[in-house]
Design a protein around this motif. Structure first.
Motif, PDB file in Angstrom:
ATOM      1  N   THR A   1     -15.631  25.241 -23.590  1.00  0.00           N
ATOM      2  CA  THR A   1     -14.302  25.265 -22.984  1.00  0.00           C
ATOM      3  C   THR A   1     -14.110  24.063 -22.066  1.00  0.00           C
ATOM      4  O   THR A   1     -15.032  23.688 -21.340  1.00  0.00           O
ATOM      5  N   LEU A   2     -12.929  23.475 -22.108  1.00  0.00           N
ATOM      6  CA  LEU A   2     -12.521  22.462 -21.137  1.00  0.00           C
ATOM      7  C   LEU A   2     -11.408  23.055 -20.288  1.00  0.00           C
ATOM      8  O   LEU A   2     -10.378  23.483 -20.817  1.00  0.00           O
ATOM      9  N   VAL A   3     -11.627  23.103 -18.980  1.00  0.00           N
ATOM     10  CA  VAL A   3     -10.587  23.533 -18.045  1.00  0.00           C
ATOM     11  C   VAL A   3     -10.061  22.276 -17.357  1.00  0.00           C
ATOM     12  O   VAL A   3     -10.815  21.567 -16.686  1.00  0.00           O
ATOM     13  N   THR A   4      -8.790  21.994 -17.543  1.00  0.00           N
ATOM     14  CA  THR A   4      -8.190  20.790 -16.986  1.00  0.00           C
ATOM     15  C   THR A   4      -6.856  21.131 -16.352  1.00  0.00           C
ATOM     16  O   THR A   4      -6.526  22.310 -16.169  1.00  0.00           O
ATOM     17  N   ASP A   5      -6.062  20.109 -16.004  1.00  0.00           N
ATOM     18  CA  ASP A   5      -4.789  20.344 -15.331  1.00  0.00           C
ATOM     19  C   ASP A   5      -3.626  19.916 -16.212  1.00  0.00           C
ATOM     20  O   ASP A   5      -3.817  19.344 -17.294  1.00  0.00           O
ATOM     21  N   ALA A   6      -2.418  20.165 -15.719  1.00  0.00           N
ATOM     22  CA  ALA A   6      -1.215  19.938 -16.519  1.00  0.00           C
ATOM     23  C   ALA A   6      -0.937  18.465 -16.776  1.00  0.00           C
ATOM     24  O   ALA A   6      -0.062  18.131 -17.586  1.00  0.00           O
TER      25      ALA A   6
ATOM     26  N   LEU B 276      -2.751  16.404 -18.382  1.00  0.00           N
ATOM     27  CA  LEU B 276      -3.294  15.940 -19.658  1.00  0.00           C
ATOM     28  C   LEU B 276      -2.162  15.815 -20.680  1.00  0.00           C
ATOM     29  O   LEU B 276      -1.460  16.785 -20.959  1.00  0.00           O
ATOM     30  N   PRO B 277      -1.958  14.621 -21.246  1.00  0.00           N
ATOM     31  CA  PRO B 277      -0.846  14.411 -22.188  1.00  0.00           C
ATOM     32  C   PRO B 277      -0.941  15.301 -23.416  1.00  0.00           C
ATOM     33  O   PRO B 277      -2.025  15.726 -23.825  1.00  0.00           O
ATOM     34  N   ALA B 278       0.217  15.557 -24.036  1.00  0.00           N
ATOM     35  CA  ALA B 278       0.293  16.466 -25.182  1.00  0.00           C
ATOM     36  C   ALA B 278      -0.575  16.000 -26.344  1.00  0.00           C
ATOM     37  O   ALA B 278      -1.238  16.806 -27.001  1.00  0.00           O
ATOM     38  N   ALA B 279      -0.580  14.698 -26.629  1.00  0.00           N
ATOM     39  CA  ALA B 279      -1.369  14.180 -27.749  1.00  0.00           C
ATOM     40  C   ALA B 279      -2.851  14.422 -27.527  1.00  0.00           C
ATOM     41  O   ALA B 279      -3.588  14.772 -28.458  1.00  0.00           O
ATOM     42  N   THR B 280      -3.297  14.252 -26.286  1.00  0.00           N
ATOM     43  CA  THR B 280      -4.710  14.482 -25.962  1.00  0.00           C
ATOM     44  C   THR B 280      -5.043  15.964 -26.049  1.00  0.00           C
ATOM     45  O   THR B 280      -6.118  16.341 -26.518  1.00  0.00           O
ATOM     46  N   ARG B 281      -4.115  16.806 -25.612  1.00  0.00           N
ATOM     47  CA  ARG B 281      -4.336  18.250 -25.708  1.00  0.00           C
ATOM     48  C   ARG B 281      -4.581  18.666 -27.156  1.00  0.00           C
ATOM     49  O   ARG B 281      -5.469  19.468 -27.451  1.00  0.00           O
ATOM     50  N   ALA B 282      -3.764  18.119 -28.054  1.00  0.00           N
ATOM     51  CA  ALA B 282      -3.911  18.461 -29.471  1.00  0.00           C
ATOM     52  C   ALA B 282      -5.259  17.998 -30.001  1.00  0.00           C
ATOM     53  O   ALA B 282      -5.922  18.715 -30.764  1.00  0.00           O
ATOM     54  N   GLU B 283      -5.693  16.818 -29.572  1.00  0.00           N
ATOM     55  CA  GLU B 283      -6.977  16.275 -30.007  1.00  0.00           C
ATOM     56  C   GLU B 283      -8.132  17.141 -29.513  1.00  0.00           C
ATOM     57  O   GLU B 283      -9.070  17.438 -30.265  1.00  0.00           O
ATOM     58  N   VAL B 284      -8.050  17.562 -28.252  1.00  0.00           N
ATOM     59  CA  VAL B 284      -9.114  18.382 -27.670  1.00  0.00           C
ATOM     60  C   VAL B 284      -9.153  19.751 -28.324  1.00  0.00           C
ATOM     61  O   VAL B 284     -10.230  20.283 -28.640  1.00  0.00           O
ATOM     62  N   SER B 285      -7.988  20.341 -28.542  1.00  0.00           N
ATOM     63  CA  SER B 285      -7.908  21.704 -29.072  1.00  0.00           C
ATOM     64  C   SER B 285      -8.500  21.834 -30.460  1.00  0.00           C
ATOM     65  O   SER B 285      -8.857  22.937 -30.891  1.00  0.00           O
ATOM     66  N   GLU B 286      -8.603  20.724 -31.182  1.00  0.00           N
ATOM     67  CA  GLU B 286      -9.208  20.760 -32.518  1.00  0.00           C
ATOM     68  C   GLU B 286     -10.722  20.975 -32.450  1.00  0.00           C
ATOM     69  O   GLU B 286     -11.333  21.381 -33.439  1.00  0.00           O
ATOM     70  N   GLN B 287     -11.310  20.692 -31.280  1.00  0.00           N
ATOM     71  CA  GLN B 287     -12.768  20.741 -31.175  1.00  0.00           C
ATOM     72  C   GLN B 287     -13.302  21.836 -30.262  1.00  0.00           C
ATOM     73  O   GLN B 287     -14.444  22.271 -30.433  1.00  0.00           O
ATOM     74  N   LEU B 288     -12.510  22.281 -29.303  1.00  0.00           N
ATOM     75  CA  LEU B 288     -12.995  23.293 -28.370  1.00  0.00           C
ATOM     76  C   LEU B 288     -11.824  24.033 -27.738  1.00  0.00           C
ATOM     77  O   LEU B 288     -10.668  23.696 -27.957  1.00  0.00           O
ATOM     78  N   ARG B 289     -12.148  25.060 -26.979  1.00  0.00           N
ATOM     79  CA  ARG B 289     -11.114  25.836 -26.298  1.00  0.00           C
ATOM     80  C   ARG B 289     -10.587  25.038 -25.115  1.00  0.00           C
ATOM     81  O   ARG B 289     -11.361  24.541 -24.301  1.00  0.00           O
ATOM     82  N   LEU B 290      -9.275  24.905 -25.042  1.00  0.00           N
ATOM     83  CA  LEU B 290      -8.635  24.160 -23.964  1.00  0.00           C
ATOM     84  C   LEU B 290      -7.887  25.121 -23.061  1.00  0.00           C
ATOM     85  O   LEU B 290      -7.046  25.902 -23.517  1.00  0.00           O
ATOM     86  N   VAL B 291      -8.204  25.084 -21.768  1.00  0.00           N
ATOM     87  CA  VAL B 291      -7.490  25.879 -20.771  1.00  0.00           C
ATOM     88  C   VAL B 291      -6.831  24.901 -19.805  1.00  0.00           C
ATOM     89  O   VAL B 291      -7.514  24.103 -19.154  1.00  0.00           O
ATOM     90  N   VAL B 292      -5.518  24.959 -19.740  1.00  0.00           N
ATOM     91  CA  VAL B 292      -4.762  24.122 -18.810  1.00  0.00           C
ATOM     92  C   VAL B 292      -4.366  24.988 -17.624  1.00  0.00           C
ATOM     93  O   VAL B 292      -3.632  25.966 -17.776  1.00  0.00           O
ATOM     94  N   ALA B 293      -4.884  24.659 -16.465  1.00  0.00           N
ATOM     95  CA  ALA B 293      -4.663  25.488 -15.273  1.00  0.00           C
ATOM     96  C   ALA B 293      -3.177  25.687 -15.024  1.00  0.00           C
ATOM     97  O   ALA B 293      -2.396  24.744 -15.038  1.00  0.00           O
ATOM     98  N   GLY B 294      -2.809  26.952 -14.827  1.00  0.00           N
ATOM     99  CA  GLY B 294      -1.421  27.274 -14.539  1.00  0.00           C
ATOM    100  C   GLY B 294      -0.560  27.487 -15.761  1.00  0.00           C
ATOM    101  O   GLY B 294       0.615  27.842 -15.636  1.00  0.00           O
ATOM    102  N   GLU B 295      -1.114  27.284 -16.962  1.00  0.00           N
ATOM    103  CA  GLU B 295      -0.354  27.457 -18.190  1.00  0.00           C
ATOM    104  C   GLU B 295      -1.037  28.498 -19.075  1.00  0.00           C
ATOM    105  O   GLU B 295      -2.265  28.572 -19.099  1.00  0.00           O
TER     106      GLU B 295
END
Length: 281
Positions: free
Chosen positions: A242-247, A249-268
């Motif tokens: 899991t990667l826990v990050t903040d809001a 992080l750009p949308a394109a990067t979020r999509a790239e990360v989500s393909e490989q692991l669980r992405l948690v964006v704090a507050g979302e």
């Protein structure tokens, strides 16, 4: 991109930083058109990024700051950066911790913030190579008095780094003999190509031991860490759960990360939660 007009300043600056790094530089007039905001807003954002050491202002725009891959900022230098993001990340990451478990916290300012949110979790065993993290629990116990449900803190020995982490053979041997449920790992840099990296060779080996000793690996890193590469890689992205990050992080990067692991964006909400909420509506 008129949809970006109402972005929070932190999100807007993350987009600017991503654009500057990706293209090797950006002009103010290009950024105003891309973001749909005024020249004055962009210039203020560039001033803020320059103060944080993220970009270098040049006539008409900005270029990225290329630090040596061996440059290792001290704890105090990093502690003043992205404070609100680190607090949001720490609060979100604390939800992963259950009473009675054994966890590990690596060195770093984000794990330091996380430690403060774990003081009320009962019966924890905390393994850490961070002097600062250990001090959080020690200071709390000194103030409140020792409690039956207070955390048991295991501080590894080792050689102290500029970020107040303990590394080297002594730390490696101690960590290698232990096993913990969840590792919360702060990082110097994270990217799709280099994975997790640090400018300190000894710290890379100690972090590698931490990853090997954990059942689950949770990386806690604000958006500015994405795209940064230190001298030594110590784990691939597929070793992270899991990667826990903040809001920011750009949308394109979020999509790239989500393909490989669980992405948690704090507050979302996570995508599955958001979809379930939409169905309920």
């Amino acid at each position: 991109m008129s949809e970006n007009q109402n972005l929070l300043a932190e999100q807007r600056r993350a987009l600017i930083l991503d654009e500057v790094r990706r293209r090797g530089g950006a002009r103010v007039n290009e950024l105003t058109r891309r973001l749909g905001v005024s020249d004055m807003t962009v210039r203020r954002d560039l001033d803020a990024l320059a103060r944080q050491g993220m970009v270098e202002k040049v006539h008409g725009g900005a270029v990225p700051v290329f630090e040596a891959s061996t440059h290792e900022p001290g704890f105090e230098a990093k502690s003043g950066l992205e404070l609100s993001a680190k607090e949001d990340i720490a609060r979100a990451a604390a939800a992963f911790v259950a009473p009675g478990t054994a966890i590990a916290l690596s060195g770093g300012t984000t794990t330091y913030a996380l430690a403060h949110h774990l003081l009320d979790v009962a019966d924890l065993t905390v393994v850490t190579n961070s002097v600062r993290v250990a001090d959080v629990f020690h200071s709390a116990q000194q103030v409140s008095g020792l409690r039956a449900d207070s955390a048991t803190v295991v501080l590894t020995g080792g050689v102290r780094t500029p970020s107040d982490s303990l590394v080297g053979p002594v730390a490696d041997q101690a960590i290698g003999s232990l096993h913990f449920d969840v590792l919360f790992l702060g990082v110097h840099g994270i990217s799709a190509e280099a994975g997790l990296s640090t400018p300190n060779l000894a710290e890379a080996e100690t972090n590698r031991r931490l990853v090997q000793s954990a059942r689950r690996v949770v990386v806690v890193a604000d958006h500015t860490k994405w795209g940064t590469v230190g001298l030594s890689s110590f784990a691939k992205l597929d070793e992270v759960d899991t990667l826990v990050t903040d809001a920011g992080l750009p949308a394109a990067t979020r999509a790239e990360v989500s393909e490989q692991l669980r992405l948690v964006v704090a507050g979302e909400p996570e995508p599955a939660e958001a979809a379930a909420a939409a169905e309920d509506d």
